[in-house]
Write a protein that holds these residues in place. Structure first.
Motif, PDB file in Angstrom:
ATOM      1  N   THR A   3       0.973  -1.155   0.014  1.00  0.00           N
ATOM      2  CA  THR A   3      -0.198   0.221   0.233  1.00  0.00           C
ATOM      3  C   THR A   3       0.530   1.165   0.181  1.00  0.00           C
ATOM      4  N   GLN A   4       0.243   2.207  -0.802  1.00  0.00           N
ATOM      5  CA  GLN A   4       1.249   3.613  -0.761  1.00  0.00           C
ATOM      6  C   GLN A   4       1.211   4.332   0.633  1.00  0.00           C
ATOM      7  N   LEU A   6       2.527   7.593   0.186  1.00  0.00           N
ATOM      8  CA  LEU A   6       2.631   8.940  -0.006  1.00  0.00           C
ATOM      9  C   LEU A   6       1.636   8.866  -1.384  1.00  0.00           C
ATOM     10  N   THR A   7       1.267   9.808  -1.293  1.00  0.00           N
ATOM     11  CA  THR A   7       0.520   9.718  -3.123  1.00  0.00           C
ATOM     12  C   THR A   7       0.122  11.316  -3.192  1.00  0.00           C
ATOM     13  N   ASN A   9      -1.086  13.825  -6.653  1.00  0.00           N
ATOM     14  CA  ASN A   9      -0.874  13.388  -8.273  1.00  0.00           C
ATOM     15  C   ASN A   9      -1.611  14.493  -8.550  1.00  0.00           C
ATOM     16  N   SER A  27       3.047  14.276 -10.860  1.00  0.00           N
ATOM     17  CA  SER A  27       2.099  12.449  -9.705  1.00  0.00           C
ATOM     18  C   SER A  27       3.449  11.635  -9.401  1.00  0.00           C
ATOM     19  N   SER A  29       4.458   8.862  -6.260  1.00  0.00           N
ATOM     20  CA  SER A  29       4.088   7.910  -4.703  1.00  0.00           C
ATOM     21  C   SER A  29       5.084   7.673  -3.681  1.00  0.00           C
ATOM     22  N   TYR A  31       6.032   4.842  -0.951  1.00  0.00           N
ATOM     23  CA  TYR A  31       6.037   3.191   0.031  1.00  0.00           C
ATOM     24  C   TYR A  31       6.336   3.165   1.409  1.00  0.00           C
ATOM     25  N   LYS A  68      -4.313   7.595   2.905  1.00  0.00           N
ATOM     26  CA  LYS A  68      -5.712   7.932   2.421  1.00  0.00           C
ATOM     27  C   LYS A  68      -5.826   9.345   3.034  1.00  0.00           C
TER      28      LYS A  68
END
Length: 353
Positions: A3-4, A6-7, A9, A27, A29, A31, A68
């Protein structure tokens, strides 16, 4: 794929209405436990991107999320202290009136005095500075100041640490050793990090993945090895190392060049721009092989200790060739070049093809 953590975008940031944005639709990510680097020249938007993630600047558009949790969007902008992100500044930003222990403890303000002291001592042990806990910043070396800044940044156990060219002011030898110590500590603590740097060697040795930036945009994201061996654009190929560019026609994965027939990595055909690294060219005496290659003359030689870089002129164009340190060739020798491999890249100017 984990699961990421930091994202980022499509974030965009400009500082004046009529100015071209400093950061344009970025953009990427990061991990959990990963060390990521943003690599590029001064003024390309690296530090601005870092400051947007930290919350020191507000993006004009786009979103930033960690696990998230939205940190930045059109409606949301969490302040830096609410993001759970550590930051190590280029100048370290230590408090000159506080000793080492108090500087580090400052990073854990929402705790009792005793808890802050105990945790500060724990972190100082991690960075090997317990014996300097009472010393003032101006009595520390550059490497020691850097470790104090790092200790202050990680005392609150952040899941993500942002590093803004933290090694640039150190001497070369100290820069390497400090970089290795910091990387070891981050891995031991399981802290993800984003390093901003303009130095290729630093990004390659510190990060597991990197993004190459140009004029506020990301040109390529991949592992250091993949970015070096398989650059997607002419800019990436030239920025992260010396290379030779040639125009060629590719058919069935083979290009006919002044170095003879060359295998081209990747699926491409037609008129292309090729990037050939100096170490992917082999130098030999004329007639040593039959390939349709042209002969040229050595016009330059640079000794680098563990290797040699030659400049070979063929039809008025100079090409760089890297060999080991005991190569027998000298300036003035007539030689032929054989290309081991080549990569097709997107030119900076499409009219180049």
């Amino acid at each position: 794929m984990p699961t990421q953590l930091l994202t980022v975008n499509t974030i965009t940031k400009g500082f004046t209405a009529n100015q071209t944005p400093i950061v344009k639709n970025i953009s990427f990510s990061v991990y959990p436990g990963e060390i990521f680097a943003l690599l590029g020249p001064s003024g390309c938007g690296k530090t601005t991107t870092l400051r947007l993630i930290a919350g020191f600047e507000k993006a004009d558009a786009g979103t930033i999320a960690m696990e998230k949790r939205i940190l930045t969007s059109n409606e949301i902008h969490l302040p830096p202290e609410s993001r759970g992100i550590g930051f190590v500044f280029q100048d370290y930003a230590l408090f000159p009136h506080k000793n080492v222990l108090d500087n580090v403890a400052f990073g854990l303000r929402k705790a009792t005095k005793r808890a802050r002291r105990e945790r500060a001592l724990d972190v100082l042990r991690m960075v090997g500075l317990t014996q300097l806990q009472t010393r003032m910043p101006h009595h520390l070396s550059g490497g020691e100041q850097q470790r104090v800044a790092l200790a202050r940044a990680i005392i609150g156990r952040p899941k993500l640490l942002l590093l803004d060219e933290p090694f640039s002011s150190l001497d070369p030898g100290l820069r390497q050793s400090t970089r290795e110590e910091v990387r070891t500590l981050l891995k031991a603590e399981g802290i993800s990090a984003i390093l901003v740097t303009h130095a290729q060697e630093e990004a390659f040795s510190f990060a597991e993945r990197l993004g190459v930036m140009k004029d506020g945009s990301l040109e390529q994201i991949d592992t250091p090895e993949a970015v070096y061996r398989y650059p997607k654009t002419a800019y990436v190929a030239s920025f992260i190392g010396q290379t030779n560019f040639i125009h060629a026609h590719v058919k069935n994965g083979i290009a006919q060049t002044q170095f003879g027939r060359v295998k081209v990595d990747g699926e491409t055909a037609g008129e292309v721009l090729l990037s050939i690294r100096p170490e992917c060219l082999k130098m030999m005496v004329p007639g040593a092989w039959r390939s349709g290659a042209k002969s040229g003359r050595i016009v330059g030689q640079a000794f680098k200790g563990h290797d040699l870089t030659y400049s070979v002129e063929i039809d008025g164009q100079d090409y760089f060739v890297q060999t080991d340190y005991n190569s027998p060739f000298q300036i003035g020798d007539i030689v032929m070049l054989q290309a081991i491999s080549a990569v097709a890249v997107t030119p900076s100017n499409p009219d180049e093809i």
